[in-house]
Enzyme design. Structure first.
Site, PDB file in Angstrom:
ATOM      1  N   LEU A 104       9.703  46.802  11.986  1.00 41.35           N
ATOM      2  CA  LEU A 104       8.765  46.762  10.860  1.00 41.35           C
ATOM      3  C   LEU A 104       8.380  45.322  10.544  1.00 41.35           C
ATOM      4  O   LEU A 104       7.200  44.970  10.549  1.00 41.35           O
ATOM      5  CB  LEU A 104       9.380  47.420   9.635  1.00 41.35           C
ATOM      6  CG  LEU A 104       8.560  47.311   8.338  1.00 41.35           C
ATOM      7  CD1 LEU A 104       7.212  48.004   8.505  1.00 41.35           C
ATOM      8  CD2 LEU A 104       9.334  47.881   7.158  1.00 41.35           C
ATOM      9  N   GLY A 105       9.376  44.481  10.272  1.00 45.61           N
ATOM     10  CA  GLY A 105       9.085  43.105   9.886  1.00 45.61           C
ATOM     11  C   GLY A 105       8.302  42.354  10.943  1.00 45.61           C
ATOM     12  O   GLY A 105       7.344  41.631  10.627  1.00 45.61           O
ATOM     13  N   ASP A 106       8.684  42.523  12.214  1.00 48.05           N
ATOM     14  CA  ASP A 106       7.998  41.811  13.284  1.00 48.05           C
ATOM     15  C   ASP A 106       6.515  42.170  13.308  1.00 48.05           C
ATOM     16  O   ASP A 106       5.642  41.300  13.403  1.00 48.05           O
ATOM     17  CB  ASP A 106       8.626  42.145  14.640  1.00 48.05           C
ATOM     18  CG  ASP A 106      10.078  41.710  14.744  1.00 48.05           C
ATOM     19  OD1 ASP A 106      10.570  41.065  13.805  1.00 48.05           O
ATOM     20  OD2 ASP A 106      10.713  42.024  15.761  1.00 48.05           O
ATOM     21  N   CYS A 365      27.288  30.798   6.896  1.00 49.42           N
ATOM     22  CA  CYS A 365      25.892  30.475   6.602  1.00 49.42           C
ATOM     23  C   CYS A 365      25.379  31.255   5.402  1.00 49.42           C
ATOM     24  O   CYS A 365      24.542  30.751   4.636  1.00 49.42           O
ATOM     25  CB  CYS A 365      25.014  30.747   7.819  1.00 49.42           C
ATOM     26  SG  CYS A 365      25.045  32.452   8.410  1.00 49.42           S
TER      27      CYS A 365
END
Length: 407
Positions: A104-106, A365
């Site tokens: 989706l994001g890509d 991180c």
């Protein structure tokens, strides 16, 4: 091999003299009948001869599969003038862009550059992708045409979008995507301006929740993408609620993970999880005051909905995603392994951490991104909303400026 890779047809679609066939589906391709041929492939913009060969018959293909303005020259050996010469020209031609399934994001990050490509070249552009995602674009990109993966037999040219981790020779992308950012790699593959541009969605759904609210999303496909601070979400949700907003968790999954790490919908948030159509999530996001989440598909969806985004991510560097003034990461820890070309992301390893796996520094991180950092950015967002009479935050303001520039 995904469906987009299978979509290349065996025989080039263009016809030339003497039985020569050619096209630009997955690079420049020339199919030659029996004879005594010399073939050259040119980069018309640089003037470079990219490839030259003598061949009796068969297929000649370019190494580069991204946009290059190719020229094709074919001679029968011994002749001075080419028997066939063709310079790539897209005006009026049919071109297809293949997107991977299951993302989706890509796709939200990449799709605006397809429209930019169409506008520049004046061509007829089609695209392949999952049906549910394609439904997001049908009303807002009327000049781009969705086709099934099987409909690929007559395109003049085609390109494949993807994250090409192992492309050390830069055949699929001119620059490694990890060095330029997720969205800009699409611009590079298609050879267009890489200025940021959010996807256009139809944003006319009625408001479902009456009170002011903030959407959050806490899930991710692997552990390194999550916010691994054990009290982070609880602290932030309590602060948002104390600021006068309801908090809706809009992840697809109510809980997700692998033993021994499971991420649940935070009990402090209202549970709007579930396998809902994407349109329902768009309806929730477009009326939200803000979105707080990870480097994920829902963050890109929120940006496309013109919602200010507080993004929490340590495994990516800030340039990897769209610009938001409310980006949160900790500079005092190990960061950015996703964008480090020395580390190949392993999709099969849910607990991927290339530098510190198995040590007490694993996922530092994000584990060392503090609640204070996220709350501070959320409060900045609220202040920005109060300060200006503009589309509700500075991130959206930047978005509108980019749209004006593209227009």
């Amino acid at each position: 091999m995904d469906d987009s890779a299978k979509a290349q047809v065996a025989i080039p679609t263009g016809t030339g003299p003497r039985g020569i066939r050619y096209d630009f589906n997955d690079g420049a391709r020339v199919l030659l009948p029996k004879g005594d041929w010399r073939v050259e492939l040119h980069d018309l913009d640089s003037g470079n001869v990219l490839f030259r060969t003598d061949i009796a018959e068969g297929m000649v293909t370019s190494t580069k599969k991204f946009y290059v303005r190719f020229g094709i020259r074919v001679w029968q050996k011994g002749k001075e003038k080419p028997d066939f010469s063709h310079d790539m020209e897209f005006a009026g031609k049919r071109v297809c862009v293949h997107f991977p399934v299951g993302t989706l994001g890509d796709i939200l990050a990449w799709f605006p550059y397809v429209e930019r490509f169409r506008e520049i070249h004046g061509c007829q552009v089609s695209y392949t992708m999952a049906d549910e995602v394609a439904a997001l674009f049908s009303a807002t990109y009327p000049n781009l045409h969705y086709v099934a993966f099987s409909e690929h037999d007559d395109f003049y040219a085609s390109y494949r979008m993807g994250l090409f981790f192992d492309d050390s020779e830069n055949c699929m992308q001119p620059i490694d995507f990890r060095l330029v950012g997720l969205h800009r790699t699409a611009a590079n593959i298609l050879g267009v301006d890489d200025a940021e541009l959010p996807a256009k969605l139809k944003l006319d759904a009625p408001r479902i929740v009456e009170e002011p609210y903030v959407c959050i999303a806490v899930q991710a496909s692997t552990q390194c993408k999550k916010w691994n601070n054990p009290t982070g979400w609880r602290d932030v949700i309590r602060h948002i609620k104390a600021s006068g907003y309801r908090v809706l968790c809009i992840d697809r999954e109510q809980f997700h993970g692998q033993v021994p790490a499971w991420q649940y919908c935070p009990p402090e948030a209202e549970d709007f999880t579930g396998n809902r159509p994407l349109g329902e999530r768009v309806a929730l996001l477009q009326h939200a005051s803000a979105f707080v989440g990870l480097s994920s598909g829902l963050a890109w969806l929120a940006w496309a909905c013109r919602v200010p985004v507080v993004m929490i991510s340590g495994f990516t560097l800030p340039f990897n995603e769209f610009r938001t003034p409310y980006r949160v990461f900790n500079i005092h820890t190990c960061t950015g392994c996703w964008n480090d070309v020395r580390h190949r992301f392993d999709h099969k390893d849910f607990f991927w951490c290339p530098r510190h796996k198995g040590t007490n520094r694993q996922y530092e991180c994000s584990a060392l991104i503090t609640s204070h950092q996220v709350i501070r950015q959320f409060d900045r967002l609220l202040q920005d909303m109060k300060d200006g009479e503009r589309c509700p935050d500075s991130a959206a303001h930047v978005t509108l400026e980019n749209e004006d520039r593209a227009a």
